[in-house]
Design an enzyme around this catalytic site. Structure first.
Site, PDB file in Angstrom:
ATOM      1  CG  ASP A  11      32.761  42.649  43.672  1.00  0.00           C
ATOM      2  OD1 ASP A  11      32.610  41.558  44.254  1.00  0.00           O
ATOM      3  OD2 ASP A  11      33.284  42.751  42.555  1.00  0.00           O
ATOM      4  CG  ASP A 130      40.184  36.079  43.733  1.00  0.00           C
ATOM      5  OD1 ASP A 130      39.077  35.598  43.419  1.00  0.00           O
ATOM      6  OD2 ASP A 130      40.323  36.954  44.608  1.00  0.00           O
TER       7      ASP A 130
END
Length: 271
Positions: A11, A130
């Protein structure tokens, strides 16, 4: 049997690798290019970069990270975060990415999946989902695409979230996975928001529901904390690949540890 893939996820926020819990409380975890080089030496099968802020100011930074990484490693590289147009895809691919990952933009404009698959091939298009377990009958759509709810269905057990896990969509995760693959997604990157960063194990139930509903590879993400968690995601959840971040970034396990464990358990991995 195809070898199962072990994928570290990086990330990236303003040019640095970060990691959080449930998508918040971010901690610096190093330089992305150096991290990618390290994971290649460790035996990773692919690298995933996710630009988690994806602001206009950071886009040039992310392109530079992708370019410098592609110049120094020879692993497949998937890049996601803030990719909203076919031109965005083209820029990432031309700077060295092998695949692009679509999330919020795909939910808002599913035609983007179709356009990307037509332009670059389905093998280049990853749809990241997600999702979290619902606590009731599901929320109203928050994304301004009410017509999509009719195609996908309201959430039954798992609801899709966008904008970095902050915005509920009113979409069922299983239905969205099926719809996205029908549009041309060549792979699904499935992250459990409930499990993200907790080291408590992948959401096997959600994973099984998605893998049984689609005919493309599914990458399990969110929750790895033990070697057995990787094994269960593959054997119980039928994942084609397992992705993790914190357990690799902070040295709890090496890629080789995971591969050796899986191999001893009879799972085919690239060694």
């Amino acid at each position: 049997m195809l070898a199962k893939r072990i994928i570290p996820c990086l990330d990236v926020n303003a040019g640095r690798v970060v990691k959080g819990i449930n998508f918040v409380n971010l901690t610096d975890a190093g330089d992305p290019v150096e991290s990618a080089r390290f994971y290649e030496r460790e035996g990773a099968d692919e690298i995933v970069f996710l630009d988690i802020t994806a602001s206009v100011d950071n886009r040039s930074t992310m392109l530079d990270v992708v370019r410098r990484t592609a110049e120094t490693i020879f692993l497949p590289l998937t890049v996601g975060g803030g990719i909203r147009t076919v031109d965005d895809m083209r820029r990432m691919l031309s700077n060295g990415a092998d695949k692009v990952s679509l999330n919020t933009a795909a939910v808002r404009h599913p035609g983007l999946i179709v356009e990307g698959a037509k332009e670059f091939g389905v093998q280049c298009i990853v749809v990241a989902i997600d999702a979290r377990r619902t606590t009731g009958a599901g929320s109203e759509t928050k994304i301004g695409e009410a017509a999509l709810v009719g195609e996908v269905g309201a959430p039954e057990e798992y609801e899709v979230y966008v904008n970095g896990g902050r915005t509920p969509t009113g979409l069922d995760a299983v239905g969205w996975a099926k719809y996205a693959t029908s549009c041309g997604a060549g792979e699904i990157l499935l992250t459990s928001i409930d499990k993200d960063g907790t080291n408590s194990g992948y959401d096997i139930d959600m994973l099984k529901k998605i893998t049984s509903a689609v005919n493309v590879p599914v990458i399990a993400s969110g929750g790895a904390g033990t070697l057995d968690h990787f094994y269960r995601a593959i054997t119980d959840g039928n994942a084609d690949a397992v992705l993790a971040a914190s357990v690799f970034h902070f040295g709890k396990f090496k890629i080789r540890d995971v591969k050796n464990y899986l191999s001893e358990k009879g799972v085919s991995v690239r060694v």
